[in-house]
Design a protein around this motif. Structure first.
Motif, PDB file in Angstrom:
ATOM      1  N   CYS A  44      48.688  26.939 -42.688  1.00 51.57           N
ATOM      2  CA  CYS A  44      49.839  27.818 -42.481  1.00 51.57           C
ATOM      3  C   CYS A  44      50.013  28.879 -43.560  1.00 51.57           C
ATOM      4  O   CYS A  44      50.825  29.764 -43.414  1.00 51.57           O
ATOM      5  CB  CYS A  44      51.113  26.976 -42.408  1.00 51.57           C
ATOM      6  N   TYR A  57      57.396  34.612 -42.144  1.00 45.60           N
ATOM      7  CA  TYR A  57      57.138  33.654 -41.083  1.00 45.60           C
ATOM      8  C   TYR A  57      55.643  33.330 -41.066  1.00 45.60           C
ATOM      9  O   TYR A  57      54.831  34.184 -40.699  1.00 45.60           O
ATOM     10  CB  TYR A  57      57.560  34.231 -39.726  1.00 45.60           C
ATOM     11  N   CYS A  60      50.296  29.595 -38.031  1.00 47.71           N
ATOM     12  CA  CYS A  60      49.300  28.534 -38.181  1.00 47.71           C
ATOM     13  C   CYS A  60      48.361  28.551 -36.984  1.00 47.71           C
ATOM     14  O   CYS A  60      48.761  28.185 -35.883  1.00 47.71           O
ATOM     15  CB  CYS A  60      49.990  27.173 -38.250  1.00 47.71           C
ATOM     16  N   THR A  74      50.975  28.392 -33.983  1.00 51.26           N
ATOM     17  CA  THR A  74      52.399  28.109 -34.104  1.00 51.26           C
ATOM     18  C   THR A  74      52.975  29.117 -35.085  1.00 51.26           C
ATOM     19  O   THR A  74      52.378  29.406 -36.119  1.00 51.26           O
ATOM     20  CB  THR A  74      52.679  26.679 -34.590  1.00 51.26           C
ATOM     21  N   HIS A  76      56.140  29.773 -37.385  1.00 54.55           N
ATOM     22  CA  HIS A  76      57.238  29.013 -37.994  1.00 54.55           C
ATOM     23  C   HIS A  76      58.396  29.953 -38.312  1.00 54.55           C
ATOM     24  O   HIS A  76      58.328  30.766 -39.215  1.00 54.55           O
ATOM     25  CB  HIS A  76      56.749  28.285 -39.240  1.00 54.55           C
ATOM     26  N   THR A  77      59.478  29.811 -37.530  1.00 53.42           N
ATOM     27  CA  THR A  77      60.643  30.676 -37.689  1.00 53.42           C
ATOM     28  C   THR A  77      61.737  30.043 -38.540  1.00 53.42           C
ATOM     29  O   THR A  77      62.708  30.709 -38.860  1.00 53.42           O
ATOM     30  CB  THR A  77      61.229  31.022 -36.311  1.00 53.42           C
ATOM     31  N   PRO A  79      62.727  26.036 -40.960  1.00 53.05           N
ATOM     32  CA  PRO A  79      62.245  24.714 -41.343  1.00 53.05           C
ATOM     33  C   PRO A  79      62.196  23.789 -40.128  1.00 53.05           C
ATOM     34  O   PRO A  79      63.155  23.674 -39.384  1.00 53.05           O
ATOM     35  CB  PRO A  79      63.263  24.214 -42.365  1.00 53.05           C
ATOM     36  N   ASN A  80      61.040  23.176 -39.928  1.00 56.16           N
ATOM     37  CA  ASN A  80      60.824  22.244 -38.824  1.00 56.16           C
ATOM     38  C   ASN A  80      61.059  22.865 -37.446  1.00 56.16           C
ATOM     39  O   ASN A  80      61.482  22.182 -36.520  1.00 56.16           O
ATOM     40  CB  ASN A  80      61.701  20.998 -38.990  1.00 56.16           C
ATOM     41  N   ARG A  81      60.833  24.202 -37.330  1.00 56.11           N
ATOM     42  CA  ARG A  81      60.999  24.860 -36.034  1.00 56.11           C
ATOM     43  C   ARG A  81      59.763  25.709 -35.703  1.00 56.11           C
ATOM     44  O   ARG A  81      59.839  26.932 -35.690  1.00 56.11           O
ATOM     45  CB  ARG A  81      62.244  25.739 -36.025  1.00 56.11           C
ATOM     46  N   PRO A  82      58.623  25.086 -35.416  1.00 57.07           N
ATOM     47  CA  PRO A  82      57.475  25.896 -35.018  1.00 57.07           C
ATOM     48  C   PRO A  82      57.585  26.310 -33.550  1.00 57.07           C
ATOM     49  O   PRO A  82      58.051  25.544 -32.715  1.00 57.07           O
ATOM     50  CB  PRO A  82      56.285  24.961 -35.231  1.00 57.07           C
ATOM     51  N   TYR A  84      55.317  27.597 -30.400  1.00 59.05           N
ATOM     52  CA  TYR A  84      53.951  27.714 -29.906  1.00 59.05           C
ATOM     53  C   TYR A  84      53.789  29.093 -29.265  1.00 59.05           C
ATOM     54  O   TYR A  84      54.580  29.470 -28.395  1.00 59.05           O
ATOM     55  CB  TYR A  84      53.681  26.609 -28.887  1.00 59.05           C
TER      56      TYR A  84
END
Length: 127
Positions: A44, A57, A60, A74, A76-77, A79-82, A84
Protein backbone atom coordinates in the motif's frame (compact mmCIF):
# COMPACT_ATOMS: atom_id res chain seq x y z
CA UNK A 1 -28.77 -32.84 -31.67
CA UNK A 2 -28.69 -35.18 -28.72
CA UNK A 3 -27.94 -34.07 -25.17
CA UNK A 4 -24.66 -36.00 -25.17
CA UNK A 5 -23.41 -34.20 -28.33
CA UNK A 6 -24.41 -30.74 -26.99
CA UNK A 7 -22.64 -31.48 -23.72
CA UNK A 8 -19.42 -32.54 -25.48
CA UNK A 9 -19.58 -29.53 -27.85
CA UNK A 10 -19.95 -27.10 -24.94
CA UNK A 11 -16.79 -28.43 -23.28
CA UNK A 12 -14.94 -28.37 -26.60
CA UNK A 13 -15.77 -24.66 -27.02
CA UNK A 14 -14.70 -23.89 -23.43
CA UNK A 15 -11.44 -25.82 -23.92
CA UNK A 16 -10.78 -23.88 -27.14
CA UNK A 17 -11.35 -20.53 -25.45
CA UNK A 18 -9.08 -21.47 -22.53
CA UNK A 19 -6.31 -22.59 -24.89
CA UNK A 20 -6.39 -19.19 -26.63
CA UNK A 21 -6.18 -17.28 -23.33
CA UNK A 22 -2.38 -17.35 -23.14
CA UNK A 23 -1.92 -16.11 -26.71
CA UNK A 24 -3.99 -12.92 -26.64
CA UNK A 25 -1.96 -9.87 -25.52
CA UNK A 26 -3.41 -7.60 -22.83
CA UNK A 27 -4.58 -4.35 -24.40
CA UNK A 28 -7.48 -3.06 -22.31
CA UNK A 29 -5.36 -1.83 -19.42
CA UNK A 30 -2.65 -0.07 -21.39
CA UNK A 31 -3.45 3.44 -20.07
CA UNK A 32 -3.86 2.75 -16.35
CA UNK A 33 -1.61 3.54 -13.40
CA UNK A 34 1.71 1.69 -13.60
CA UNK A 35 3.23 0.59 -10.29
CA UNK A 36 6.92 1.38 -9.76
CA UNK A 37 9.39 -1.36 -10.64
CA UNK A 38 9.98 -3.71 -7.75
CA UNK A 39 6.56 -2.96 -6.24
CA UNK A 40 4.98 -5.85 -4.37
CA UNK A 41 1.33 -6.68 -5.06
CA UNK A 42 -0.72 -5.59 -2.09
CA UNK A 43 1.95 -3.06 -1.06
CA UNK A 44 0.00 0.00 0.00
CA UNK A 45 2.90 2.42 0.28
CA UNK A 46 3.99 2.21 -3.37
CA UNK A 47 1.28 4.40 -4.96
CA UNK A 48 -0.43 7.28 -3.16
CA UNK A 49 -3.00 9.87 -4.25
CA UNK A 50 -1.94 13.24 -2.82
CA UNK A 51 -5.06 15.37 -2.98
CA UNK A 52 -5.85 19.09 -2.66
CA UNK A 53 -7.91 18.46 0.48
CA UNK A 54 -4.62 17.71 2.29
CA UNK A 55 -5.21 13.98 2.52
CA UNK A 56 -3.32 11.08 1.02
CA UNK A 57 -5.09 7.96 -0.21
CA UNK A 58 -2.94 4.82 -0.74
CA UNK A 59 -3.70 2.50 -3.64
CA UNK A 60 -2.96 -1.19 -3.02
CA UNK A 61 -2.66 -3.20 -6.25
CA UNK A 62 -4.41 -6.57 -6.36
CA UNK A 63 -3.90 -7.55 -10.02
CA UNK A 64 -1.47 -6.15 -12.59
CA UNK A 65 -1.69 -6.73 -16.37
CA UNK A 66 1.13 -8.14 -18.49
CA UNK A 67 1.85 -4.57 -19.60
CA UNK A 68 2.39 -3.61 -15.93
CA UNK A 69 -0.81 -1.57 -15.41
CA UNK A 70 -2.92 -1.98 -12.28
CA UNK A 71 -6.17 -3.74 -13.19
CA UNK A 72 -7.77 -4.10 -9.73
CA UNK A 73 -6.83 -2.45 -6.45
CA UNK A 74 -8.10 -1.23 -3.11
CA UNK A 75 -8.24 2.52 -2.54
CA UNK A 76 -7.97 3.38 1.14
CA UNK A 77 -10.17 6.39 1.89
CA UNK A 78 -9.99 6.12 5.67
CA UNK A 79 -8.83 3.88 8.48
CA UNK A 80 -10.14 0.35 7.89
CA UNK A 81 -12.19 1.53 4.88
CA UNK A 82 -10.72 0.09 1.67
CA UNK A 83 -12.78 0.54 -1.49
CA UNK A 84 -12.37 -2.12 -4.17
CA UNK A 85 -11.79 -0.45 -7.57
CA UNK A 86 -11.36 -1.87 -11.06
CA UNK A 87 -9.89 -0.37 -14.22
CA UNK A 88 -12.53 0.66 -16.76
CA UNK A 89 -11.26 0.90 -20.36
CA UNK A 90 -11.31 4.49 -21.63
CA UNK A 91 -10.35 6.08 -24.92
CA UNK A 92 -7.84 8.45 -23.31
CA UNK A 93 -6.66 8.27 -19.72
CA UNK A 94 -7.95 5.85 -17.11
CA UNK A 95 -10.85 5.31 -14.75
CA UNK A 96 -10.87 3.14 -11.65
CA UNK A 97 -14.43 2.60 -10.47
CA UNK A 98 -15.88 1.09 -7.33
CA UNK A 99 -19.04 1.38 -5.26
CA UNK A 100 -19.83 5.13 -4.92
CA UNK A 101 -16.23 6.08 -5.73
CA UNK A 102 -14.23 6.51 -8.91
CA UNK A 103 -10.91 7.94 -10.01
CA UNK A 104 -10.50 9.60 -13.43
CA UNK A 105 -7.08 10.61 -14.65
CA UNK A 106 -4.45 11.10 -17.27
CA UNK A 107 -0.86 10.28 -16.30
CA UNK A 108 -0.18 11.70 -12.80
CA UNK A 109 -3.20 14.06 -12.73
CA UNK A 110 -6.45 12.61 -11.39
CA UNK A 111 -9.82 13.54 -9.92
CA UNK A 112 -11.17 11.43 -7.09
CA UNK A 113 -14.99 11.39 -7.02
CA UNK A 114 -16.88 10.44 -3.86
CA UNK A 115 -20.30 10.07 -5.48
CA UNK A 116 -22.14 12.57 -7.68
CA UNK A 117 -21.55 15.79 -5.78
CA UNK A 118 -18.11 15.54 -4.13
CA UNK A 119 -14.73 15.41 -5.87
CA UNK A 120 -11.15 16.46 -5.25
CA UNK A 121 -8.15 16.96 -7.55
CA UNK A 122 -5.21 14.65 -6.85
CA UNK A 123 -1.71 13.81 -8.02
CA UNK A 124 -0.57 10.20 -8.33
CA UNK A 125 2.77 9.90 -6.51
CA UNK A 126 5.20 7.09 -5.85
CA UNK A 127 7.14 7.88 -2.67
Amino acid sequence: MSIKKRFDFKYLVIAGILSLGGQVPAQAADLGIVPPSGAVLGGCSDIVLSCENGRQYPICPIAVSLAGDIVTATLHTGPNRPAYVRLVPMGVGYRYAGRNIWLDGLRENAILNFGKYSSVACTVTTP
